[in-house]
Design a protein around this motif. Structure first.
Motif, PDB file in Angstrom:
ATOM      1  N   ALA A   1      33.272  31.456  31.925  1.00  0.00           N
ATOM      2  CA  ALA A   1      34.613  31.580  32.498  1.00  0.00           C
ATOM      3  C   ALA A   1      34.528  31.783  34.011  1.00  0.00           C
ATOM      4  O   ALA A   1      33.517  32.258  34.535  1.00  0.00           O
ATOM      5  N   HIS A   2      35.614  31.433  34.704  1.00  0.00           N
ATOM      6  CA  HIS A   2      35.668  31.706  36.139  1.00  0.00           C
ATOM      7  C   HIS A   2      35.754  33.216  36.337  1.00  0.00           C
ATOM      8  O   HIS A   2      36.403  33.928  35.564  1.00  0.00           O
ATOM      9  N   HIS A   3      35.105  33.700  37.393  1.00  0.00           N
ATOM     10  CA  HIS A   3      35.067  35.147  37.581  1.00  0.00           C
ATOM     11  C   HIS A   3      36.473  35.733  37.759  1.00  0.00           C
ATOM     12  O   HIS A   3      36.734  36.876  37.377  1.00  0.00           O
ATOM     13  N   ALA A   4      37.427  34.948  38.309  1.00  0.00           N
ATOM     14  CA  ALA A   4      38.782  35.449  38.505  1.00  0.00           C
ATOM     15  C   ALA A   4      39.480  35.705  37.168  1.00  0.00           C
ATOM     16  O   ALA A   4      40.306  36.626  37.055  1.00  0.00           O
ATOM     17  N   VAL A   5      39.155  34.896  36.149  1.00  0.00           N
ATOM     18  CA  VAL A   5      39.751  35.097  34.821  1.00  0.00           C
ATOM     19  C   VAL A   5      39.260  36.402  34.211  1.00  0.00           C
ATOM     20  O   VAL A   5      40.047  37.184  33.654  1.00  0.00           O
ATOM     21  N   ILE A   6      37.956  36.671  34.316  1.00  0.00           N
ATOM     22  CA  ILE A   6      37.414  37.922  33.778  1.00  0.00           C
ATOM     23  C   ILE A   6      37.996  39.117  34.533  1.00  0.00           C
ATOM     24  O   ILE A   6      38.315  40.158  33.929  1.00  0.00           O
ATOM     25  N   GLU A   7      38.173  38.985  35.839  1.00  0.00           N
ATOM     26  CA  GLU A   7      38.773  40.076  36.611  1.00  0.00           C
ATOM     27  C   GLU A   7      40.220  40.305  36.184  1.00  0.00           C
ATOM     28  O   GLU A   7      40.684  41.457  36.107  1.00  0.00           O
ATOM     29  N   ALA A   8      40.949  39.222  35.901  1.00  0.00           N
ATOM     30  CA  ALA A   8      42.330  39.361  35.439  1.00  0.00           C
ATOM     31  C   ALA A   8      42.374  40.071  34.090  1.00  0.00           C
ATOM     32  O   ALA A   8      43.239  40.944  33.850  1.00  0.00           O
ATOM     33  N   LEU A   9      41.465  39.726  33.193  1.00  0.00           N
ATOM     34  CA  LEU A   9      41.399  40.407  31.894  1.00  0.00           C
ATOM     35  C   LEU A   9      41.048  41.880  32.082  1.00  0.00           C
ATOM     36  O   LEU A   9      41.599  42.754  31.392  1.00  0.00           O
ATOM     37  N   ARG A  10      40.155  42.155  32.996  1.00  0.00           N
ATOM     38  CA  ARG A  10      39.789  43.554  33.267  1.00  0.00           C
ATOM     39  C   ARG A  10      41.004  44.340  33.768  1.00  0.00           C
ATOM     40  O   ARG A  10      41.238  45.482  33.346  1.00  0.00           O
ATOM     41  N   ASP A  11      41.791  43.713  34.657  1.00  0.00           N
ATOM     42  CA  ASP A  11      42.971  44.415  35.182  1.00  0.00           C
ATOM     43  C   ASP A  11      43.986  44.673  34.077  1.00  0.00           C
ATOM     44  O   ASP A  11      44.627  45.742  34.041  1.00  0.00           O
ATOM     45  N   LEU A  12      44.163  43.694  33.167  1.00  0.00           N
ATOM     46  CA  LEU A  12      45.062  43.918  32.033  1.00  0.00           C
ATOM     47  C   LEU A  12      44.537  45.022  31.127  1.00  0.00           C
ATOM     48  O   LEU A  12      45.309  45.829  30.580  1.00  0.00           O
ATOM     49  N   HIS A  13      43.233  45.050  30.956  1.00  0.00           N
ATOM     50  CA  HIS A  13      42.610  46.111  30.167  1.00  0.00           C
ATOM     51  C   HIS A  13      42.900  47.477  30.776  1.00  0.00           C
ATOM     52  O   HIS A  13      43.261  48.434  30.066  1.00  0.00           O
TER      53      HIS A  13
END
Length: 483
Positions: free
Chosen positions: A115-127
């Motif tokens: 995955a693109h790193h921005a997608v994982i960061e977005a999931l982390r922020d939602l978490h």
């Protein structure tokens, strides 16, 4: 063909425990390629409480059958599948927010390292903001890309990794039974487990990808590999290396039933010379020298080319001499190979000397031993000292033979990978020498230690070689070899 889900109870319990918590940290499922990460996530979807959780599968578009393509109809009805983009993730998350008692998002991302790193960061922020659950997977091989998109979770509170281990031998056997519909012979199951090191992906490649399952045969109600070799197996580099490593380890362990099955597979991936030399020796021990020679002949190598392969020459010479009693032909083969292989001439001449001495032709090897210079080649040294011991036996000097045998055993123990059968044979000869020298207590201790090693100790090898040699020479077996 049906491919069952086997084992992983402990790992599923771990995932279930995480899902039951109110605000669990990210969980990253990892393990080598083919170990079953996707299958585990697929099974984990059945653990979800869809009254509480809104399950969102984020599809990274991995270049293989992805989790999204493997969902059952029921799972598809209960799950939202979105591409790995920030907008799609945000939209899927918001879709549930207007409902009464909005559900907790559970993001399932297989092959998250793609995955693109921005997608994982977005999931982390939602978490962090909503308590969304992150259930991710990534392989432990090859090394992750740089920068690794999962680096942003490295220090996230509560993050944990769940490492998938290889399948056990028992689980591999259960999987084989599920695929084939009936029990598999123990040696076949052990061989397939060893050849794949418990990796279900590599096992699937063998059985399904290469059609091996369709060629299996039933013998006495148990499935086994077919006796004929069949078409070539098209394995990955990793699968081929793992199979050959398993064959070598099994050869060193002297586990001949499993070794025979591994040799059948190894010959079909193109490892012909090494595998044929090993399997021919196993056939010799089984009293099937003629079959062993047919195996070597089936390689269809020109005589000069075969003569340049030291292992093949040794195997053929032993088949001829010990299996068929054709001592002169065996000696001639070894002498010719020594002329063609000056770098290994010492070894080939030492093997020739040992074969001749073992079969009662003492004069020629004794003369040859004086000019071999064995210390330059560890393998040659072992055979030279063994031939010297046999010369002492022939001269009725068992005490002197003991010295040579002890030195030979030390050398042979260091060569277990190349000559796993020689140390057991020498140990049996040492017990004989101790008995003939009247050192009964030492012989008893040596025999007890030999037996105590149990499986793989090589006692059966010593007995088989002794029987072959004595059948050619015409000498009855020593009484102490009876088990």
């Amino acid at each position: 063909m049906f491919w069952p889900f086997i084992g992983r109870t402990e790992q599923l319990d771990h995932i279930d425990d995480v899902l039951r918590r109110d605000r669990p940290g990210p969980l990253i499922v990892t393990g080598e390629s083919g170990i079953g990460r996707t299958a585990l996530l697929l099974r984990a979807l059945d653990l979800m409480d869809h009254r509480r959780d809104h399950v969102i599968v984020v599809d990274v578009g991995a270049p293989r059958p992805s989790l999204a393509t493997m969902l059952t109809e029921r799972q598809m009805a209960e799950t939202t599948v979105v591409p790995a983009s920030i907008a799609a993730v945000a939209q899927a998350t918001a879709a549930d927010s207007g409902e009464l008692g909005a559900r907790r998002p559970v993001f399932v991302v297989d092959d998250a390292h793609l995955a693109h790193h921005a997608v994982i960061e977005a999931l982390r922020d939602l978490h962090r903001g909503t308590g969304a659950v992150m259930l991710l997977s990534r392989p432990s091989d090859p090394p992750p890309p740089t920068p690794d998109p999962l680096d942003c979770l490295r220090y996230e509170p509560g993050v944990r990794s769940l490492v998938l281990p290889p399948l056990s031998e028992g689980h591999t056997r259960a999987l084989l039974t599920g695929v084939l519909g009936d029990e598999v012979a123990a040696a076949t199951a052990e061989a397939l487990h060893a050849a794949t090191a418990g990796n279900p992906g590599l096992l699937h490649d063998l059985l399904i990808g290469n059609g091996l399952a369709e060629t299996m045969v039933r013998t006495r109600g148990l499935w086994q590999l077919p006796p004929e070799l069949g078409r070539r197996l098209d394995l990955t580099v990793r699968g081929r290396e793992r199979l050959l490593s398993a064959m070598r380890a099994t050869w060193a362990a002297l586990s001949f039933e499993r070794l025979s099955e591994l040799c059948k597979l190894a010959l079909r991936v193109g490892a012909t010379e090494e595998t044929a030399a090993v399997w021919a020796f196993v056939l010799l021990l089984r009293g099937q020298a003629a079959e062993g020679l047919r195996l070597l002949d089936g390689l269809d190598l020109p005589p000069v080319e075969e003569a340049r392969s030291v292992r093949l020459v040794m195997s053929r010479a032993l088949l001829l001499a010990l299996g068929l009693g054709q001592v002169d032909q065996a000696a001639e083969r070894l002498a010719e190979a020594a002329r063609l292989n000056p770098g290994r001439a010492a070894l080939l001449l030492a093997v020739r000397a040992w074969v001749l001495a073992a079969l009662g032709h003492i004069g020629a090897p004794v003369a040859a031993l004086n000019v071999l210079g064995p210390d330059e080649d560890p393998e040659a040294a072992v055979f030279v000292r063994s031939a010297q011991a046999l010369a002492e036996f022939a001269a009725d000097r068992p005490r002197q033979a003991i010295t040579h045998l002890r030195r030979a055993i030390i050398g042979a123990d260091a060569l277990r990978a190349e000559l796993p059968w020689f140390a057991p044979y020498l140990t049996g000869a040492l017990i004989d020498a101790l008995l003939l020298a009247g050192r009964i207590s030492e012989a008893t201790v040596a025999a007890a230690d030999f037996h105590a090693a149990q499986e793989g100790c090589g006692w059966d090898v010593a007995v088989s070689l002794s029987a072959l040699i004595n059948s050619v020479v015409g000498v009855p077996e020593p009484a102490h070899r009876d088990r």
